[in-house]
Design a protein around this motif. Structure first.
Motif: not given
Length: 158
Positions: A32-33, A98-99, A104-106, A132-136
């Motif tokens: 969901a990038a 962001t880490g 995927g940036v939350a 939520g922190g990842t593209p998935h």
């Protein structure tokens, strides 16, 4: 919470719970990038996707949470905010700030808080979805929760 959350998403989950936000992170089978992919995956209008875009301005990262329905006008936003030029961050700058990776940036779960601008257009949706922190991974929250979570400043961004 799923026990199968990626480590970056666990950080986001913990930050959500610490902020009192109940939305669960959903792990999607496909990426969901982009706002369009995220909207299709969760069945909402593209405008209800809160894109986390990282820019660089005045020697610091600037997180802009924008509606997936439009683009950020960086020149107009810089003028509205009284900042120097706003430029898209490099993938390396995004990861350092962001880490997390682009796509995927939350809005939370970063090594340190980021100056955050929240698109005023997101307020029209009773529920919005963010990465939520990842593209998935994605999660739901309200406009008010997004503001509280990010300590964001509401602005017109397009």
């Amino acid at each position: 919470m799923s026990t199968a959350l990626p480590s970056r998403s666990r950080l986001v989950h913990d930050a959500l719970r610490a902020a009192g936000i109940p939305g669960d992170i959903v792990v999607l089978p496909d990426s969901a990038a982009t706002a369009v992919l995220a909207a299709e995956a969760v069945g909402v209008p593209v405008g209800a996707i809160a894109n986390s875009l990282v820019f660089w301005s005045d020697d610091e990262a600037l997180l802009v949470m924008t509606s997936g329905a439009h683009r950020v006008d960086t020149a107009a936003l810089a003028q509205r905010l009284g900042r120097g030029p706003i430029r898209r961050a490099t993938p390396e700058q995004v990861r350092e700030a962001t880490g997390q990776v682009i796509g995927g940036v939350a809005p939370t779960g970063h090594p340190a808080p980021l100056t955050t601008i929240v698109d005023e257009d997101l307020a029209q949706f009773p529920e919005i979805w963010a990465a939520g922190g990842t593209p998935h991974t994605v999660f739901p929250l309200t406009f008010g929760e997004l503001l509280a979570l990010t300590n964001g400043t509401v602005a017109k961004v397009d």
